[in-house]
Design a protein around this motif. Structure first.
Motif, PDB file in Angstrom:
ATOM      1  N   LEU A 173       0.871  -1.172   0.000  1.00 28.90           N
ATOM      2  CA  LEU A 173       0.000   0.000   0.000  1.00 28.90           C
ATOM      3  C   LEU A 173       0.912   1.228   0.000  1.00 28.90           C
ATOM      4  O   LEU A 173       1.622   1.478   0.979  1.00 28.90           O
ATOM      5  CB  LEU A 173      -0.914  -0.045   1.230  1.00 28.90           C
ATOM      6  CG  LEU A 173      -1.971   1.037   1.338  1.00 28.90           C
ATOM      7  CD1 LEU A 173      -2.820   1.083   0.074  1.00 28.90           C
ATOM      8  CD2 LEU A 173      -2.864   0.769   2.550  1.00 28.90           C
ATOM      9  N   ASP A 174       0.906   1.955  -1.118  1.00 32.57           N
ATOM     10  CA  ASP A 174       1.824   3.079  -1.337  1.00 32.57           C
ATOM     11  C   ASP A 174       1.257   4.357  -0.726  1.00 32.57           C
ATOM     12  O   ASP A 174       0.045   4.470  -0.520  1.00 32.57           O
ATOM     13  CB  ASP A 174       1.995   3.257  -2.859  1.00 32.57           C
ATOM     14  CG  ASP A 174       3.262   4.002  -3.237  1.00 32.57           C
ATOM     15  OD1 ASP A 174       4.050   4.359  -2.345  1.00 32.57           O
ATOM     16  OD2 ASP A 174       3.468   4.209  -4.451  1.00 32.57           O
ATOM     17  N   ASP A 175       2.130   5.317  -0.467  1.00 33.05           N
ATOM     18  CA  ASP A 175       1.725   6.665  -0.026  1.00 33.05           C
ATOM     19  C   ASP A 175       0.793   6.613   1.179  1.00 33.05           C
ATOM     20  O   ASP A 175      -0.135   7.425   1.279  1.00 33.05           O
ATOM     21  CB  ASP A 175       1.013   7.423  -1.171  1.00 33.05           C
ATOM     22  CG  ASP A 175       1.875   7.546  -2.413  1.00 33.05           C
ATOM     23  OD1 ASP A 175       3.101   7.393  -2.313  1.00 33.05           O
ATOM     24  OD2 ASP A 175       1.311   7.793  -3.492  1.00 33.05           O
ATOM     25  N   PHE A 176       1.032   5.667   2.086  1.00 27.84           N
ATOM     26  CA  PHE A 176       0.092   5.502   3.193  1.00 27.84           C
ATOM     27  C   PHE A 176       0.002   6.773   4.036  1.00 27.84           C
ATOM     28  O   PHE A 176       1.005   7.347   4.428  1.00 27.84           O
ATOM     29  CB  PHE A 176       0.484   4.317   4.096  1.00 27.84           C
ATOM     30  CG  PHE A 176      -0.536   4.073   5.175  1.00 27.84           C
ATOM     31  CD1 PHE A 176      -1.771   3.534   4.852  1.00 27.84           C
ATOM     32  CD2 PHE A 176      -0.278   4.412   6.489  1.00 27.84           C
ATOM     33  CE1 PHE A 176      -2.742   3.331   5.838  1.00 27.84           C
ATOM     34  CE2 PHE A 176      -1.245   4.213   7.475  1.00 27.84           C
ATOM     35  CZ  PHE A 176      -2.467   3.666   7.142  1.00 27.84           C
ATOM     36  N   ALA A 230       9.662   2.919   4.880  1.00 26.61           N
ATOM     37  CA  ALA A 230       9.598   4.387   4.871  1.00 26.61           C
ATOM     38  C   ALA A 230      10.194   4.870   3.564  1.00 26.61           C
ATOM     39  O   ALA A 230      11.265   4.422   3.160  1.00 26.61           O
ATOM     40  CB  ALA A 230      10.378   4.964   6.039  1.00 26.61           C
ATOM     41  N   GLU A 231       9.497   5.781   2.881  1.00 25.20           N
ATOM     42  CA  GLU A 231      10.036   6.297   1.623  1.00 25.20           C
ATOM     43  C   GLU A 231      10.450   7.751   1.770  1.00 25.20           C
ATOM     44  O   GLU A 231      10.018   8.442   2.691  1.00 25.20           O
ATOM     45  CB  GLU A 231       9.049   6.103   0.469  1.00 25.20           C
ATOM     46  CG  GLU A 231       7.711   6.753   0.647  1.00 25.20           C
ATOM     47  CD  GLU A 231       6.791   6.520  -0.557  1.00 25.20           C
ATOM     48  OE1 GLU A 231       7.095   5.688  -1.426  1.00 25.20           O
ATOM     49  OE2 GLU A 231       5.769   7.203  -0.614  1.00 25.20           O
ATOM     50  N   GLY A 232      11.336   8.200   0.906  1.00 22.61           N
ATOM     51  CA  GLY A 232      11.776   9.593   0.942  1.00 22.61           C
ATOM     52  C   GLY A 232      12.726   9.905   2.081  1.00 22.61           C
ATOM     53  O   GLY A 232      12.749  11.029   2.585  1.00 22.61           O
TER      54      GLY A 232
HETATM   55 CA    CA Z   1       5.073   6.405  -2.640  1.00 26.89          CA
END
Ligand code: CA
Ligand code: C2E
Ligand code: CA
Ligand code: CA
Length: 270
Positions: A173-176, A230-232
């Protein structure tokens, strides 16, 4: 007068006709780009706290000889509007799986799905076919979806996710935290991974709320048996905080930018 898309009556004006013309030209151009292989993939690594690489996210790029590199933030929405997302999505999925199947190490490959791709009846069949063609172990493929697809038609989304999980692929699930964020979806749908949106990571150390939310999301994911990414991640402080809170994987400019696959040969084993 002409009829707008929704059947409303508009007064045709030359400026608007110009914009339509540009849109058509862009669409034709994009179709050519898909056919000629000008849509490329770059790969961004994902790491465990101990520095071990787990896999890569494939990110699409359009390298045009005249316009330079066009961002997916521009051409993905254009592809959706122009009815080209199925062709683009199939190209991306096939290229990413073929690339990953050639790595010496059995690392994961994450592929983004636009909501329109996810909602297509063809998706499970396409995924199955691409896995067959490339010989990629299904457990190495992770499909990234966004929260919206679970809200639009939950029954249908559940059926699609079940079919995909039955193939053995992972679902992230992206951009949660940026979408509808109904917590009930998290335990009702067969997700394997939750990606904390970059906006929360960016404000770690800036607002107390971001830290509290991030900590809660990690704990929630773990309580449900879901891996948390964790992204970014851009700073050592963000990375340390996330690792300290038990976040499983991290991805971001601090650890590795999206690059051509050849740049990561040292991580994939070539
Ligand atoms: Ca994303
Ligand atoms: P996303 O799935 O959230 O992908 C992460 C975006 O954040 C990527 O932007 C990536 O380059 C960027 N990023 C990674 N690390 C950092 C960081 O440390 N700091 C900052 N500021 N940014 C970072 P990109 O490549 O421009 O892609 C934008 C969006 O376009 C993606 O967001 C995704 O939603 C979409 N997209 C990209 N490739 C595809 C594709 O093949 N298919 C579909 N459907 N969508 C795609
Ligand atoms: Ca993504
Ligand atoms: Ca995003």
């Amino acid at each position: 007068l002409d009829l707008g898309e929704r059947g409303d009556v508009r007064i045709a004006d030359p400026a608007e006709a110009g914009a339509d013309g540009e849109r058509l030209a862009f669409r034709r151009h994009l179709r050519e780009a898909i056919e000629t292989g000008a849509i490329l993939l770059q790969y961004q690594p994902q790491f465990r706290a101990n520095g071990e690489v787990v896999g890569f996210e494939a990110l699409a790029r359009w390298r045009d000889p005249v316009r330079g590199v066009i961002s997916p933030a521009t051409f993905i929405p254009a592809a959706e509007e122009g009815g080209l997302i199925a062709a683009l999505g199939a190209h991306v999925l096939r290229s990413a799986c073929r690339e990953a199947a050639g790595w010496k190490k059995p690392l994961r490959i994450a592929v983004n799905l636009s909501p329109l791709e996810f909602e297509s009846d063809e998706l499970p069949g396409l995924v199955e076919a691409v896995l067959g063609e490339t010989g990629l172990d299904p457990e190495r493929l992770e499909l990234e979806i966004t929260e919206g697809v679970m809200v639009t038609d939950a029954v249908r989304a559940m059926a699609t996710l079940s079919r995909l999980r039955a193939l053995g692929v992972r679902i992230a699930l992206d951009d949660f935290g940026t979408g509808y964020s109904s917590l009930s979806y998290l335990h009702r749908f067969p997700l394997t991974t939750l990606k904390i949106d970059r906006s929360f990571v960016a404000t770690l150390g800036v607002t107390l709320e971001a830290a509290a939310i991030t900590r809660a999301v990690i704990q929630l994911g773990h309580a449900l048996g879901i891996e948390v990414v964790a992204e970014g991640v851009e700073t050592p402080e963000q990375f340390d905080f996330l690792i300290c809170e038990g976040c499983d994987l991290a991805q971001g400019y601090l650890l590795g930018r999206p690059l051509d696959a050849s740049a990561y040969a040292h991580l994939t084993g070539g």
